[in-house]
Write a protein that holds these residues in place. Structure first.
Motif, mmCIF file in Angstrom:
data_model
loop_
_atom_site.group_PDB
_atom_site.id
_atom_site.type_symbol
_atom_site.label_atom_id
_atom_site.label_comp_id
_atom_site.label_asym_id
_atom_site.label_seq_id
_atom_site.Cartn_x
_atom_site.Cartn_y
_atom_site.Cartn_z
ATOM 1 N N PRO A 14 31.640 25.593 30.243
ATOM 2 C CA PRO A 14 31.083 26.689 29.594
ATOM 3 C C PRO A 14 31.535 28.155 30.173
ATOM 4 C CG PRO A 14 29.391 25.776 31.160
ATOM 5 C CD PRO A 14 30.556 24.936 30.998
ATOM 6 N N ASN A 15 31.895 28.893 29.321
ATOM 7 C CA ASN A 15 32.257 30.216 29.646
ATOM 8 C C ASN A 15 31.156 31.386 29.981
ATOM 9 O OD1 ASN A 15 33.740 32.653 30.117
ATOM 10 N ND2 ASN A 15 34.320 32.878 27.749
ATOM 11 N N PHE A 16 30.431 31.469 31.115
ATOM 12 C CA PHE A 16 29.582 32.516 31.521
ATOM 13 C C PHE A 16 29.991 33.266 32.496
ATOM 14 C CE2 PHE A 16 26.725 28.413 30.890
ATOM 15 C CZ PHE A 16 26.325 28.766 29.805
ATOM 16 N N GLY A 17 31.509 33.599 32.603
ATOM 17 C CA GLY A 17 32.268 34.240 33.295
ATOM 18 C C GLY A 17 33.720 33.963 33.396
ATOM 19 N N LEU A 18 34.615 34.702 33.199
ATOM 20 C CA LEU A 18 36.023 34.579 33.596
ATOM 21 C C LEU A 18 36.441 34.795 34.871
ATOM 22 C CD1 LEU A 18 37.514 36.439 30.203
ATOM 23 C CD2 LEU A 18 37.029 33.989 30.732
ATOM 24 N N ARG A 19 37.347 33.883 35.481
ATOM 25 C CA ARG A 19 37.735 34.337 36.800
ATOM 26 C C ARG A 19 38.308 35.450 37.011
ATOM 27 N NH1 ARG A 19 38.166 30.341 40.613
ATOM 28 N NH2 ARG A 19 37.954 28.206 39.952
ATOM 29 N N ASP A 20 39.151 36.089 36.141
ATOM 30 C CA ASP A 20 39.809 37.291 36.126
ATOM 31 C C ASP A 20 38.814 38.504 35.976
ATOM 32 O OD1 ASP A 20 41.351 39.786 35.959
ATOM 33 O OD2 ASP A 20 42.805 39.038 34.487
ATOM 34 N N ASP A 44 39.130 24.987 37.214
ATOM 35 C CA ASP A 44 39.324 25.669 35.945
ATOM 36 C C ASP A 44 40.080 26.998 36.099
ATOM 37 O OD1 ASP A 44 38.977 27.250 33.524
ATOM 38 O OD2 ASP A 44 37.475 25.650 32.917
ATOM 39 N N THR A 45 41.356 27.274 35.752
ATOM 40 C CA THR A 45 41.856 28.470 36.035
ATOM 41 C C THR A 45 41.301 29.643 35.066
ATOM 42 O OG1 THR A 45 43.536 27.901 34.455
ATOM 43 C CG2 THR A 45 43.887 27.290 36.772
ATOM 44 N N VAL A 46 40.674 29.558 33.906
ATOM 45 C CA VAL A 46 40.272 30.628 33.174
ATOM 46 C C VAL A 46 38.784 31.013 33.231
ATOM 47 C CG1 VAL A 46 40.104 31.121 30.658
ATOM 48 C CG2 VAL A 46 42.071 29.682 31.309
ATOM 49 N N VAL A 47 37.999 29.805 33.059
ATOM 50 C CA VAL A 47 36.457 30.352 33.408
ATOM 51 C C VAL A 47 36.220 29.993 34.897
ATOM 52 C CG1 VAL A 47 35.817 29.893 30.751
ATOM 53 C CG2 VAL A 47 35.463 28.092 32.520
ATOM 54 N N ASP A 48 35.032 30.661 35.195
ATOM 55 C CA ASP A 48 34.644 30.464 36.712
ATOM 56 C C ASP A 48 33.468 29.342 36.786
ATOM 57 O OD1 ASP A 48 33.768 30.901 39.272
ATOM 58 O OD2 ASP A 48 33.831 32.863 39.553
ATOM 59 N N PRO A 49 33.731 28.297 37.183
ATOM 60 C CA PRO A 49 32.933 27.439 37.377
ATOM 61 C C PRO A 49 31.574 27.547 38.390
ATOM 62 C CG PRO A 49 34.710 26.685 38.632
ATOM 63 C CD PRO A 49 34.946 27.733 37.973
ATOM 64 N N ARG A 50 31.778 28.465 39.146
ATOM 65 C CA ARG A 50 30.697 29.018 40.071
ATOM 66 C C ARG A 50 29.515 29.475 39.509
ATOM 67 N NH1 ARG A 50 34.183 32.470 44.314
ATOM 68 N NH2 ARG A 50 34.771 33.301 42.182
ATOM 69 N N ILE A 51 30.054 30.304 38.600
ATOM 70 C CA ILE A 51 28.924 31.125 37.598
ATOM 71 C C ILE A 51 28.128 29.977 36.727
ATOM 72 C CG2 ILE A 51 28.454 32.860 35.726
ATOM 73 C CD1 ILE A 51 30.988 34.297 36.766
ATOM 74 N N TRP A 97 24.246 41.271 40.635
ATOM 75 C CA TRP A 97 24.438 39.735 40.370
ATOM 76 C C TRP A 97 25.795 39.479 39.846
ATOM 77 C CZ3 TRP A 97 21.472 36.291 42.085
ATOM 78 C CH2 TRP A 97 21.551 34.777 41.705
ATOM 79 N N ALA A 98 26.245 39.877 38.931
ATOM 80 C CA ALA A 98 27.687 39.535 38.306
ATOM 81 C C ALA A 98 28.730 39.723 39.373
ATOM 82 C CB ALA A 98 28.099 40.431 37.155
ATOM 83 N N GLY A 99 28.570 40.670 40.361
ATOM 84 C CA GLY A 99 29.509 40.856 41.414
ATOM 85 C C GLY A 99 29.373 40.120 42.694
ATOM 86 N N PHE A 100 28.148 39.394 42.736
ATOM 87 C CA PHE A 100 27.830 38.809 43.951
ATOM 88 C C PHE A 100 28.810 37.243 43.952
ATOM 89 C CE2 PHE A 100 23.345 40.286 44.397
ATOM 90 C CZ PHE A 100 23.781 41.429 44.918
ATOM 91 N N SER A 101 29.082 36.968 45.197
ATOM 92 C CA SER A 101 29.787 35.758 45.308
ATOM 93 C C SER A 101 28.886 34.592 45.143
ATOM 94 C CB SER A 101 30.600 35.544 46.833
ATOM 95 O OG SER A 101 29.558 35.729 47.732
ATOM 96 N N GLU A 102 29.242 33.304 45.088
ATOM 97 C CA GLU A 102 28.209 32.315 45.140
ATOM 98 C C GLU A 102 27.246 32.159 46.406
ATOM 99 O OE1 GLU A 102 26.572 28.895 43.352
ATOM 100 O OE2 GLU A 102 27.828 30.178 42.726
ATOM 101 N N ALA A 143 33.777 38.712 25.154
ATOM 102 C CA ALA A 143 33.081 39.287 26.360
ATOM 103 C C ALA A 143 31.782 39.690 26.132
ATOM 104 C CB ALA A 143 34.182 40.455 26.914
ATOM 105 N N ARG A 144 31.490 39.867 25.084
ATOM 106 C CA ARG A 144 30.088 40.430 24.806
ATOM 107 C C ARG A 144 29.029 38.974 24.720
ATOM 108 N NH1 ARG A 144 29.969 43.459 19.255
ATOM 109 N NH2 ARG A 144 27.786 43.686 19.655
ATOM 110 N N ALA A 145 29.474 38.007 24.289
ATOM 111 C CA ALA A 145 28.825 36.726 24.454
ATOM 112 C C ALA A 145 28.780 36.299 25.708
ATOM 113 C CB ALA A 145 29.748 35.631 23.546
ATOM 114 N N VAL A 146 29.719 36.656 26.521
ATOM 115 C CA VAL A 146 29.578 36.154 28.074
ATOM 116 C C VAL A 146 28.532 37.100 28.468
ATOM 117 C CG1 VAL A 146 30.609 36.077 30.111
ATOM 118 C CG2 VAL A 146 31.849 35.179 28.186
ATOM 119 N N GLN A 147 28.542 38.213 28.419
ATOM 120 C CA GLN A 147 27.625 39.227 28.901
ATOM 121 C C GLN A 147 26.114 38.895 28.633
ATOM 122 O OE1 GLN A 147 27.437 43.245 27.193
ATOM 123 N NE2 GLN A 147 27.643 44.222 29.455
#
Length: 542
Positions: free
Chosen positions: A420-426, A499-506, A135-140, A475-479
């Protein structure tokens, strides 16, 4: 050679297995995802067992190998039930489970269910790989396809493409692999074992750990090794920045000190004086970064609404001001600015905090909100929003305890999650949650991380340089947040498509999962105060 045998499975499938007779306990091999009992590890272990006269059992889950059933119709819970049925039928005495990859997840589940389990060994174990891997690796688009059609065809570097089903993904929260201290997570007769924890996909590195059941002597046939599921006090080899696989919050502690016990209850007197006294103990605290209440009227007077603001990683309460002030002013509310442990100090202090500490801060923040207002609106930016989601999760999140069920959470009337930071773009950030990274991370990313502030105000409000290990609890909080299936209150999620830091798609995916009680909104420059906009876009908010 042992002959192929079959056992009737719990769903009527014929489950294939091979049993080598010998002395007990019987060693049971549990294969990985889409693998079978003819794999090299299973066959090699069978030869080892035969040579030493040890009983050995290998088996195929339904839809795998020589067993009946359809692979696409199964999930982790089904395959664990298959293994349980075969073990009960073919190895009724003590057993030692050996799980490879997904088999490590299944072994973890069976170690809690079967009193006959005398030991458990995991090889590149992959608990939660459906969530943290697939799931974490899937695209939108891929996530949308899974949810709408029920399946997704995945390419493979090892074989033909295979199907990942919605049922497989949605079964994950029903099959939690314990993420707290092992003595609390596993129940039953004594067990000592060693687990090499890795994961899916196959090229994900493994790391070592172990667990021990309650009552198991330290030398019960094993050398003592570090625990698999770390707590702050249990991990002997992690840096102060973290690096374990999970966290358990066992009390309602409110202290800054890492690993500190429960703090005092808020006294009946003044909240401001109580907060000031607590923050006075943090000797290197920057002026203006302290926890504080801005009273709407007379000090200590409770208002109908209270606003609680939770800042993001490396930031402070100043990051989005005057936005929280304007929201509180519109509601006639008292406003509480919390401060996450390690923040508002020098960079080294950032590495002293853990996710456990931050969840204690959340418990305190909700308690203060309840004290200063009859209804509480909690707001957070980036990782602050992540912590809010964990604190207000409708269902218990594995690895984070004693927060969602706290009485204070029941007083929260709504939440606002800002970018919200539910996943970083990097995508390289995935390595931050691998076991043992507390020591390895500086070798990969260097000893420190930081950024150049835009101006003096920016420098004063953020910690601009910190040890790289400080990233681990974030990172553990995001996970952990990926396992939140819904919040207990109405929530407004505000997203910045640029947003260039967190991924808004997630974030959009998470909001869609939470249902109609979660409202989403776009974030365009100009719809928020100019000072806020410049601050929000000029720094890493995660």
């Amino acid at each position: 050679m042992p002959e192929l045998r079959h056992v009737d499975g719990p769903r009527g499938d014929r489950l294939a297995c091979v049993k080598t007779e010998g002395r007990g306990p019987c060693v049971v091999f549990l294969s990985g995802y889409r693998s079978d009992m003819e794999g090299t590890k299973a066959v090699h272990l069978e030869g080892w067992a035969r040579a030493r006269g040890q009983a050995f059992l290998r088996l195929d889950y339904a839809g795998h190998g020589a067993s009946g059933g359809v692979f696409e119709e199964g999930c982790i819970g089904d395959w664990a039930a298959d293994a349980e049925s075969v073990i009960r039928a073919m190895a009724p005495g003590p057993v030692v489970l050996v799980g490879s990859s997904m088999g490590g997840w299944i072994g973890c589940l069976l170690a809690r269910r079967l009193p006959e389990v005398a030991g458990f060994i995991g090889i590149a174990a992959a608990p939660d790989f459906t969530e943290d891997g697939f799931w974490a690796g899937f695209s939108e688009d891929e996530r949308q396809q899974v949810m709408e059609t029920g399946q997704l065809l995945m390419p493979s570097a090892y074989e033909d493409p295979y199907v990942v089903t919605r049922r497989l993904i949605e079964d994950e929260p029903r099959q939690p692999c314990p993420a707290g201290p092992p003595a609390d997570a596993l129940a039953g007769p004594p067990v000592a074992g060693h687990l090499r924890r890795g994961g899916q996909p196959r090229d994900r590195p493994a790391a070592s750990g172990s667990y021990r059941r309650p009552g198991c002597p330290p030398d019960a046939g094993q050398t003592r090794r570090p625990p698999l599921f770390y707590t702050r006090d249990a991990c002997p080899d992690r840096s102060r920045a973290g690096g374990g696989s999970g966290v358990t919050v066992t009390g309602r502690g409110l202290s800054e000190r890492p690993g500190g016990g429960p703090g005092p209850e808020i006294p009946a007197g003044g909240v401001s004086d109580w907060l000031a006294a607590r923050e006075a103990g943090v000797v290197d605290l920057r002026p203006g970064a302290e926890k504080r209440v801005l009273w709407a009227g007379r000090p200590e007077a409770r208002t109908d609404w209270a606003v609680v603001y939770v800042h993001g990683f490396s930031a402070s309460a100043e990051e989005l001001r005057p936005l929280p002030d304007r929201v509180a002013g519109g509601l006639g509310a008292n406003l509480f600015f919390t401060r996450l442990a390690g923040h508002g100090r020098d960079g080294a202090a950032m590495a002293e905090a853990s996710l456990e500490d931050w969840m204690r801060d959340m418990t305190e923040a909700l308690a203060v909100g309840r004290r200063i207002g009859r209804r509480v609106l909690v707001m957070g930016c980036s990782t602050g929003a992540t912590l809010i989601a964990l604190a207000l999760a409708r269902d218990k999140v594995p690895g984070v305890a004693e927060v969602a069920g706290a009485p204070e959470a029941a007083e929260v009337a709504g939440a606002v999650l800002l970018s919200p930071n539910f996943g970083l773009r990097d995508r390289r950030s995935a390595i931050l949650t691998w076991p043992g990274m507390g020591r390895v991370l500086p070798l990969i990313l260097g000893p420190e991380r930081g950024f150049v502030p835009r101006n003096a105000g920016h420098a004063a409000a953020w910690t601009t340089r910190y040890p790289v290990g400080a990233l681990i609890p974030m990172a553990r909080a995001v996970q952990a947040s990926r396992r939140v299936r819904g919040l207990s209150v109405p929530v407004l999620t505000v997203l910045d498509p640029g947003d260039t830091v967190v991924d808004p798609r997630i974030s959009r995916t998470m909001a869609a999962r939470w249902g109609p009680r979660c409202r989403r909104s776009g974030w365009a420059t100009g719809t928020i105060p100019p000072a806020t906009s410049s601050r929000a876009r000029s720094c890493p908010r995660a």
